[in-house]
Design an enzyme around this catalytic site. Structure first.
Site, mmCIF file in Angstrom:
data_model
loop_
_atom_site.group_PDB
_atom_site.id
_atom_site.type_symbol
_atom_site.label_atom_id
_atom_site.label_comp_id
_atom_site.label_asym_id
_atom_site.label_seq_id
_atom_site.Cartn_x
_atom_site.Cartn_y
_atom_site.Cartn_z
ATOM 1 N N LYS A 58 0.870 -1.188 0.000
ATOM 2 C CA LYS A 58 0.000 0.000 0.000
ATOM 3 C C LYS A 58 0.902 1.232 0.000
ATOM 4 O O LYS A 58 1.133 1.855 1.034
ATOM 5 C CB LYS A 58 -0.924 -0.051 1.226
ATOM 6 C CG LYS A 58 -2.088 0.919 1.163
ATOM 7 C CD LYS A 58 -3.058 0.635 2.294
ATOM 8 C CE LYS A 58 -4.066 1.735 2.488
ATOM 9 N NZ LYS A 58 -4.983 1.942 1.383
HETATM 10 N N1 PPE Z 1 -7.865 -1.210 -2.757
HETATM 11 C C1 PPE Z 1 -7.260 0.002 -2.672
HETATM 12 C C2 PPE Z 1 -6.541 0.536 -3.846
HETATM 13 C C3 PPE Z 1 -7.342 0.710 -1.477
HETATM 14 O O1 PPE Z 1 -6.738 1.889 -1.384
HETATM 15 C C4 PPE Z 1 -8.058 0.169 -0.380
HETATM 16 C C5 PPE Z 1 -8.176 0.918 0.902
HETATM 17 C C6 PPE Z 1 -8.661 -1.095 -0.529
HETATM 18 C C7 PPE Z 1 -8.530 -1.755 -1.728
HETATM 19 C C8 PPE Z 1 -9.381 -1.774 0.610
HETATM 20 O O2 PPE Z 1 -8.491 -2.208 1.605
HETATM 21 P P1 PPE Z 1 -8.894 -2.321 3.147
HETATM 22 O O3 PPE Z 1 -9.054 -0.930 3.656
HETATM 23 O O4 PPE Z 1 -7.769 -3.040 3.775
HETATM 24 O O5 PPE Z 1 -10.170 -3.088 3.178
HETATM 25 N N2 PPE Z 1 -8.168 2.327 0.789
HETATM 26 C C9 PPE Z 1 -7.889 3.146 1.933
HETATM 27 C C10 PPE Z 1 -7.574 4.574 1.566
HETATM 28 C C11 PPE Z 1 -8.682 5.421 1.076
HETATM 29 C C12 PPE Z 1 -8.237 6.871 0.907
HETATM 30 O O6 PPE Z 1 -8.900 7.602 0.138
HETATM 31 O O7 PPE Z 1 -7.284 7.313 1.548
HETATM 32 C C13 PPE Z 1 -8.970 3.007 2.997
HETATM 33 O O8 PPE Z 1 -10.094 2.589 2.712
HETATM 34 O O9 PPE Z 1 -8.678 3.291 4.132
#
Ligand code: PPE
Length: 321
Positions: free
Chosen positions: A161
């Protein structure tokens, strides 16, 4: 709209809580020039049993793995980072919030792509974050298929990430919102469904829950894993498989998952209604279970809620710089 940072006074920096206003970086920080940062997004819920962070150890583990890919040594252990998140929440006296640990290459009296001489900085901030995809998101959002592809797995690893990955995410999001959609769904480099700019995606087809595999350049979402486990608990069959674009237009139900977005139903793709154009039954069952667990109304049978702990006196917890 209220400011999400209202009332937030403290930010954790390399082991100490500092004043919100003082949490600044040098303009020659490596991360600003070259995208060399990794981060997390975590939610703390105000449950019936007190404030608790959702799957905190798993998020910190993913942060460590994200940093490992880019050879960024973090000078704090996982346990220390877990405690630091809790300390930051307690200091800010937030019963529920969003937590953002950020690890990046700072200013090291050198410039150039090579990051290895730049110091690794660790910050943890938290704030109030409401509905990520709009107040109406629970009744379903409109999405488009992005004309931008997700980054190929052999170009930038989606499992890390990293802040730099979000330039691709920004292209997806900007295109979507300027065309009147809440979010864009990107295809992977081979043309299979990947994910949104900040969410994983799930579909229901003939009673089976499907989600793209990690090989489709998706982040290994913690909400994604949560939904898979909830579905199994509810007896809903789940499969990870490659999803061709066309299935987005014919599936029965579609939703996105993420820490910020939680579980957000999709009601249309490229203006084609999904199912009846409102959240379907399986989506609603999974949403209800998720909400029940994070509010403390349904037993935390998987041990997902990490208690923030009692507030400690400010003088003992806070060291101002
Ligand atoms: N894909 C991406 C690209 C992504 O950034 C997130 C989280 C997810 C999937 C889902 O992952 P999880 O949170 O572990 O279920 N995105 C984070 C950032 C958003 C932002 O705008 O900043 C979040 O949801 O916290």
């Amino acid at each position: 709209m209220s400011n999400p940072f209202d009332g937030v006074r403290w930010i954790w920096k390399n082991g100490q809580l500092i004043d919100f206003e003082k949490a600044t970086v040098h303009v020659l920080s490596h991360a600003l020039h070259y995208g060399s940062g990794v981060f997390e997004g975590i939610r703390c819920y105000n449950t019936k049993q007190g404030s608790a962070v959702f799957r905190l150890p798993e998020h910190i583990r993913r942060l460590e793995n994200s940093a490992k890919v880019y050879r960024m040594p973090i000078s704090f252990t996982g346990e220390e980072l877990i405690e630091a998140c809790c300390e930051t929440i307690r200091a800010n006296e937030l019963p529920s919030c969003y937590i953002r640990p950020l690890v990046f290459r700072g200013f090291g009296h050198t410039i150039g792509v090579n990051p290895l001489q730049n110091p690794v900085e660790v910050f943890i901030a938290c704030w109030n974050w409401g509905k990520y995809l709009g107040e109406e998101a629970e009744s379903g959002v409109d999405v488009c298929v992005s004309s931008w592809r997700r980054i190929a797995a052999d170009s930038m690893p989606a499992v890390s990430k990293a802040t730099g990955n979000y330039l691709n995410g920004q292209l997806i999001k900007i295109e979507a919102v300027t065309n009147g959609y809440a979010e864009g769904l990107a295809l992977d480099a081979r043309g299979f469904v990947s994910e949104g700019s900040g969410e994983n995606v799930f579909m229901v087809q003939d009673g089976v829950l499907l989600t793209p595999p990690l090989a489709a350049s998706v982040l290994q979402g913690i909400t994604r894993d949560t939904v898979v486990k909830i579905a199994r608990d509810l007896g809903i069959p789940v499969r990870e498989e490659q999803i061709p674009r066309g299935q987005l237009y014919t599936c029965d139900e579609l939703f996105m998952t993420g820490t910020a977005a939680e579980i957000t139903p999709i009601r249309s793709v490229d203006r084609n209604p999904v199912g009846q154009g409102c959240p379907g039954e399986i989506t609603r069952r999974i949403m209800a279970e998720f909400k029940g667990i994070v509010s403390g109304e349904i037993a935390d049978r998987h041990g997902w809620l990490y208690p923030v702990g009692a507030a400690v006196p400010q003088a003992a917890a806070v060291t101002e710089r």
